[in-house]
Design a protein around this motif. Structure first.
Motif, PDB file in Angstrom:
ATOM      1  N   GLY A 158      15.091 -81.972  31.927  1.00 41.95           N
ATOM      2  CA  GLY A 158      14.116 -81.580  30.938  1.00 41.95           C
ATOM      3  C   GLY A 158      13.561 -80.112  31.630  1.00 41.95           C
ATOM      4  N   TRP A 159      13.530 -80.350  33.125  1.00 38.43           N
ATOM      5  CA  TRP A 159      12.923 -78.939  33.543  1.00 38.43           C
ATOM      6  C   TRP A 159      14.301 -78.036  34.098  1.00 38.43           C
ATOM      7  CZ3 TRP A 159       8.133 -78.913  32.581  1.00 38.43           C
ATOM      8  CH2 TRP A 159       7.456 -80.166  32.735  1.00 38.43           C
ATOM      9  N   GLY A 160      15.555 -78.520  33.718  1.00 33.30           N
ATOM     10  CA  GLY A 160      16.629 -77.937  34.238  1.00 33.30           C
ATOM     11  C   GLY A 160      17.654 -79.047  34.849  1.00 33.30           C
ATOM     12  N   LEU A 161      18.973 -78.400  35.235  1.00 34.75           N
ATOM     13  CA  LEU A 161      20.049 -79.164  35.555  1.00 34.75           C
ATOM     14  C   LEU A 161      19.718 -79.876  37.036  1.00 34.75           C
ATOM     15  CD1 LEU A 161      23.118 -77.491  34.590  1.00 34.75           C
ATOM     16  CD2 LEU A 161      22.135 -79.345  33.292  1.00 34.75           C
ATOM     17  N   LYS A 217      14.443 -73.078  27.730  1.00 34.29           N
ATOM     18  CA  LYS A 217      13.047 -73.302  27.590  1.00 34.29           C
ATOM     19  C   LYS A 217      12.549 -74.238  28.918  1.00 34.29           C
ATOM     20  CE  LYS A 217      13.625 -74.640  23.062  1.00 34.29           C
ATOM     21  NZ  LYS A 217      13.588 -75.219  21.863  1.00 34.29           N
ATOM     22  N   GLY A 218      13.347 -75.448  29.265  1.00 34.85           N
ATOM     23  CA  GLY A 218      13.234 -76.015  30.394  1.00 34.85           C
ATOM     24  C   GLY A 218      12.521 -75.440  31.396  1.00 34.85           C
ATOM     25  N   ILE A 219      13.444 -74.172  31.927  1.00 29.94           N
ATOM     26  CA  ILE A 219      13.031 -73.704  33.220  1.00 29.94           C
ATOM     27  C   ILE A 219      11.913 -72.908  32.537  1.00 29.94           C
ATOM     28  CG2 ILE A 219      13.966 -71.282  34.272  1.00 29.94           C
ATOM     29  CD1 ILE A 219      14.974 -74.073  35.354  1.00 29.94           C
ATOM     30  N   LEU A 220      11.666 -72.253  31.647  1.00 33.98           N
ATOM     31  CA  LEU A 220      10.516 -71.706  31.293  1.00 33.98           C
ATOM     32  C   LEU A 220       9.157 -72.455  31.324  1.00 33.98           C
ATOM     33  CD1 LEU A 220       9.122 -68.930  30.331  1.00 33.98           C
ATOM     34  CD2 LEU A 220       9.763 -69.635  27.893  1.00 33.98           C
ATOM     35  N   ASP A 221       9.257 -73.662  30.818  1.00 33.43           N
ATOM     36  CA  ASP A 221       8.184 -74.661  31.036  1.00 33.43           C
ATOM     37  C   ASP A 221       8.042 -74.821  32.662  1.00 33.43           C
ATOM     38  OD1 ASP A 221       8.159 -74.777  28.123  1.00 33.43           O
ATOM     39  OD2 ASP A 221       9.388 -76.639  28.054  1.00 33.43           O
ATOM     40  N   ALA A 222       8.873 -75.092  33.433  1.00 32.98           N
ATOM     41  CA  ALA A 222       8.622 -75.430  34.698  1.00 32.98           C
ATOM     42  C   ALA A 222       7.897 -74.247  35.291  1.00 32.98           C
ATOM     43  CB  ALA A 222       9.974 -75.768  35.240  1.00 32.98           C
ATOM     44  N   GLU A 281       5.907 -72.268  34.334  1.00 29.70           N
ATOM     45  CA  GLU A 281       4.835 -71.993  34.063  1.00 29.70           C
ATOM     46  C   GLU A 281       3.705 -72.816  34.988  1.00 29.70           C
ATOM     47  OE1 GLU A 281       1.622 -72.598  30.075  1.00 29.70           O
ATOM     48  OE2 GLU A 281       3.381 -73.597  30.303  1.00 29.70           O
ATOM     49  N   SER A 282       4.262 -73.963  35.520  1.00 29.18           N
ATOM     50  CA  SER A 282       3.774 -74.797  36.588  1.00 29.18           C
ATOM     51  C   SER A 282       3.739 -74.006  37.926  1.00 29.18           C
ATOM     52  CB  SER A 282       4.289 -76.052  36.559  1.00 29.18           C
ATOM     53  OG  SER A 282       4.129 -77.011  35.410  1.00 29.18           O
ATOM     54  N   PHE A 283       4.532 -73.126  37.997  1.00 26.27           N
ATOM     55  CA  PHE A 283       4.811 -72.325  39.453  1.00 26.27           C
ATOM     56  C   PHE A 283       4.109 -71.127  39.360  1.00 26.27           C
ATOM     57  CE2 PHE A 283       8.212 -75.568  39.810  1.00 26.27           C
ATOM     58  CZ  PHE A 283       7.779 -76.064  40.874  1.00 26.27           C
ATOM     59  N   GLY A 284       3.343 -70.752  38.519  1.00 19.58           N
ATOM     60  CA  GLY A 284       2.884 -69.503  38.178  1.00 19.58           C
ATOM     61  C   GLY A 284       3.545 -68.300  37.922  1.00 19.58           C
ATOM     62  N   HIS A 285       4.748 -68.785  37.057  1.00 23.26           N
ATOM     63  CA  HIS A 285       5.938 -67.846  36.580  1.00 23.26           C
ATOM     64  C   HIS A 285       6.607 -67.124  37.690  1.00 23.26           C
ATOM     65  CE1 HIS A 285       4.148 -68.500  32.819  1.00 23.26           C
ATOM     66  NE2 HIS A 285       2.993 -68.055  33.104  1.00 23.26           N
ATOM     67  N   ARG A 286       6.725 -67.894  38.901  1.00 23.48           N
ATOM     68  CA  ARG A 286       7.325 -67.393  40.012  1.00 23.48           C
ATOM     69  C   ARG A 286       7.979 -68.718  40.730  1.00 23.48           C
ATOM     70  NH1 ARG A 286       5.720 -62.526  42.355  1.00 23.48           N
ATOM     71  NH2 ARG A 286       3.972 -61.698  41.287  1.00 23.48           N
ATOM     72  N   LEU A 287       9.442 -68.836  40.316  1.00 18.75           N
ATOM     73  CA  LEU A 287      10.144 -69.871  40.389  1.00 18.75           C
ATOM     74  C   LEU A 287      10.628 -70.039  41.889  1.00 18.75           C
ATOM     75  CD1 LEU A 287      12.556 -69.832  37.176  1.00 18.75           C
ATOM     76  CD2 LEU A 287      10.865 -71.681  37.682  1.00 18.75           C
ATOM     77  N   PRO A 340       6.774 -80.450  37.017  1.00 18.83           N
ATOM     78  CA  PRO A 340       7.662 -80.453  38.015  1.00 18.83           C
ATOM     79  C   PRO A 340       7.204 -80.656  39.446  1.00 18.83           C
ATOM     80  CG  PRO A 340       7.620 -78.244  37.279  1.00 18.83           C
ATOM     81  CD  PRO A 340       6.726 -79.093  36.387  1.00 18.83           C
ATOM     82  N   VAL A 341       7.685 -81.220  40.262  1.00 17.60           N
ATOM     83  CA  VAL A 341       7.304 -81.566  41.583  1.00 17.60           C
ATOM     84  C   VAL A 341       7.835 -80.599  42.684  1.00 17.60           C
ATOM     85  CG1 VAL A 341       7.049 -83.328  43.476  1.00 17.60           C
ATOM     86  CG2 VAL A 341       7.124 -83.941  41.132  1.00 17.60           C
ATOM     87  N   PRO A 342       7.260 -79.762  43.146  1.00 18.93           N
ATOM     88  CA  PRO A 342       7.770 -79.030  44.197  1.00 18.93           C
ATOM     89  C   PRO A 342       8.554 -79.587  45.478  1.00 18.93           C
ATOM     90  CG  PRO A 342       5.536 -78.489  44.162  1.00 18.93           C
ATOM     91  CD  PRO A 342       5.729 -79.740  43.278  1.00 18.93           C
TER      92      PRO A 342
END
Length: 663
Positions: free
Chosen positions: A502-505, A551-556, A558-564, A579-581
């Motif tokens: 849901g956040w990526g593979l 879209k899953g990565i884009l949603d994730a 957002e939780s990381f301040g747009h810096r993956l 997502p959990v760091p």
């Protein structure tokens, strides 16, 4: 971060000496403690944020004895740069003059970044007064912090600098701190992280040295995205900023640059990651790819023997079911593919010709390593040992290198293309049988073959590399190792809940033995592999699955301040969850930031063939993020802009003269 300089702190802005806190230069911690106190107490932190990859701003307020009412009269702003230079500005809203005692507690251990990162810092060193600041010495290096204005008092034993500032009504005063690293007993300074030109400081503050980074010039165009989903705009901007912070010069030839792998574990050249980042940024120009290829060509094995032509690289973990893989093998196979694709995006002919001999050596190594007469290998490429195992993704890299390499050799009039194409065709036939594990659900690609030919069928995100075939002429994709039915089956598996968190593979499917959501390669979501999968699924016609991953990565993000980060836990997404760091993830990370750029630009479906003078635009008809406009791209070394409507129609708005829109 502006490598080779970087600074780490919490959002309070205080460097406490705990954990990774500190300013680093050339891999040494030159300042571990920088704690500010004013009016007898620490400022109350109200905000801390990155304003760019190489600077952060921290805001706090002071409460002084005798103040009436709830409103603080003194505001503190700390603007800190990657090299540790800091402007500390006190703003007064009082209607009367304010006398403000200020203390800065400084310290360092001059520890190596690697030791600090694994929790083994050194003891804090004793300071000595040095000019307008303090100095610490240890292990052949010295750290110096100077202050402007000079402090009224400097206590070496406590590592303290003190001032008595006079703030006029409504006025401000600024203290500038500048740490630097000096090597050797003579105190000869290293090149600082900024030029020492004096320019006016903040208004009502002292003149001082404003940090002007010695960072390399940005090696890609300044791309911008305007999208119906504004989070995509922020992700593209943040990812490019992260990549700029990781940009480094090659010490052997400072005019050549590459992107370092990531902080804190790999603040240097990692061949495979550097090539992946360069390849994913080709829509922003070919300069980074050319410089990275030149840098790696200088590392290529030149001694005759089995490793002749190979690019060196370390081993890396491959999860619970496989021994470590060799990143050098991956880099060697990426080299000719990146050069071939860079040519399609507009790499000048003279640069292609300059790099062609190194690419030919990579292809020569590939043919030698897969010669079935050598050790009864059946034509598969072993990784890492000469006798196996034979990894699924390594065969995908080898096949892409052969097909794109043959295309490159033909274009340059060099021999050997026919033999590479014949080998690739034979590999496709064998692979579709040997590496395909049949089962009641339709089968799956095997993760690897053991030395004795046994399939290891565990499904993980590395299978996505089978979908990444590479770009050929006329805007067409190269053939892949899987046939059409197998490609459709792999797409079905990747979009299923066992693989898509849901956040990526996930690095390893949730139903596989050994699955661990925090597994470095055994279940955690790796942005890079998700980006490869999204682009590959789109190229194979599975647009809905590609859009879901994007879209899953884009949603994730957002939780990381747009810096993956490089990776995060592969736990299943739930309503209201985040997502959990991952505690061991690099952030920023080259392949994560570049992967985000690739995912977003891939929505436009750009397929250039600059030598033929064409570019195809085939956007995703599903338009998962709505309408979008991409500007600041580069094709044929000239600006390129494209607009994608909500119905999936593409319109080129700017392009190089003579570049025709292909079918």
């Amino acid at each position: 971060m502006a490598l080779p300089s970087l600074t780490v702190s919490s959002t309070t802005g205080q460097l406490t000496g705990q954990g990774l806190d500190g300013s680093y230069r050339d891999g040494r911690r030159i300042l571990s403690r920088c704690e500010l106190r004013a009016a007898g107490s620490e400022p109350l932190a109200v905000q801390g944020r990155l304003t760019a990859a190489d600077r952060a701003r921290f805001t706090g307020v002071l409460r002084r004895a005798g103040e009436r009412g709830p409103d603080p009269e003194i505001r503190v702003e700390r603007l800190r740069f990657a090299d540790g230079t800091e402007w500390i500005t006190f703003h007064s809203s009082a209607t009367r003059p304010v006398r403000l005692p200020v203390e800065v507690h400084l310290g360092t251990d001059l520890a190596d970044l690697g030791a600090v990162a694994v929790g083994l810092p050194g003891p804090e060193l004793r300071a000595a007064v040095h000019g307008s600041g303090l100095r610490w010495s240890g292990r052949g290096a010295h750290a110096v912090v100077t202050a402007d204005p000079a402090p009224q008092d400097a206590l070496a034993s406590a590592g303290l600098l003190r001032w008595e500032l006079e703030l006029p009504p409504g006025g401000r005063r600024t203290i500038t701190l500048h740490p630097r690293l000096e090597h050797g007993t003579g105190g000869s300074p290293t090149a600082p992280g900024r030029a020492a030109a004096l320019v006016p400081g903040p208004r009502n503050g002292p003149a001082g040295p404003r940090p002007r980074s010695e960072r390399p010039p940005r090696s890609w165009s300044d791309a911008r995205l305007e999208c119906d989903d504004p989070r995509a705009d922020a992700l593209l901007a943040g990812s490019l900023d992260d990549l700029y912070g990781l940009l480094m010069r090659d010490p052997a030839l400072p005019t050549d640059v590459f992107v370092a792998a990531g902080f804190p574990w790999r603040c240097g050249l990692a061949p495979a990651e550097a090539l992946w980042a360069a390849r994913m940024l080709l829509p922003l120009g070919t300069r980074l790819a050319a410089a990275t290829l030149r840098t790696l060509a200088r590392t290529q094995q030149a001694t005759p023997g089995a490793d002749f032509g190979r690019i060196p690289g370390p081993l890396r973990d491959s999860g619970p079911h496989a021994p470590p893989a060799c990143t050098g093998i991956e880099a060697t196979l990426l080299f000719p593919a990146v050069l071939a694709e860079a040519r399609r995006w507009g790499l000048p002919d003279q640069e292609t010709e300059r790099l062609l001999p190194a690419a030919e050596r990579c292809l020569q190594w590939l043919r030698t390593a897969t010669d079935p007469r050598g050790a009864d290998r059946g034509g598969y490429l072993p990784d890492p040992a000469p006798h196996g195992p034979y990894r699924c993704e390594t065969q995908a890299h080898a096949h892409r290198a052969a097909v794109l390499g043959a295309d490159l050799l033909d274009a340059c009039g060099a021999p050997g293309a026919a033999a590479l194409r014949d080998w690739a065709a034979e590999l496709r036939v064998r692979f579709r049988t040997d590496f395909w594990a049949e089962d009641r659900t339709g089968g799956r690609p095997a993760a690897l073959l053991t030395v004795d030919g046994r399939q290891v069928p565990h499904l993980g995100a590395t299978a996505a590399h089978l979908l990444d075939t590479g770009l050929l002429g006329g805007g067409t994709f190269a053939p892949g190792l899987l046939d059409a039915a197998q490609t459709d089956q792999l797409a079905r598996l990747l979009r299923g809940p066992a693989m898509d968190s849901g956040w990526g593979l996930r690095g390893l499917g949730a139903r596989e033995s050994g699955y661990n959501p925090f597994g470095h390669r055994g279940g955690a979501v790796r942005v890079h592999e998700t980006a490869v999968a999204a682009a590959g699924l789109a190229a194979a016609g599975h647009e809905a699955a590609a859009g879901t991953l994007t879209k899953g990565i884009l949603d994730a993000a957002e939780s990381f301040g747009h810096r993956l980060p490089e990776m995060f836990a592969g736990e299943q997404r739930t309503a209201g969850g985040v997502p959990v760091p991952h505690p061991a993830a690099c952030r920023p990370a080259a392949v994560a930031a570049a992967g985000a750029v690739q995912m977003l630009i891939a929505l436009a479906g750009l397929r250039p063939d600059v030598p033929a003078g064409t570019v195809a635009v085939r956007p995703l008809g599903t338009t998962p993020l709505g309408a979008m406009q991409l500007t600041g791209l580069t094709i044929a070394e000239q600006p390129f802009a494209v607009r994608i409507g909500r119905l999936g129609m593409g319109m080129v708005e700017e392009a190089a003269d003579g570049l025709q829109l292909g079918s």
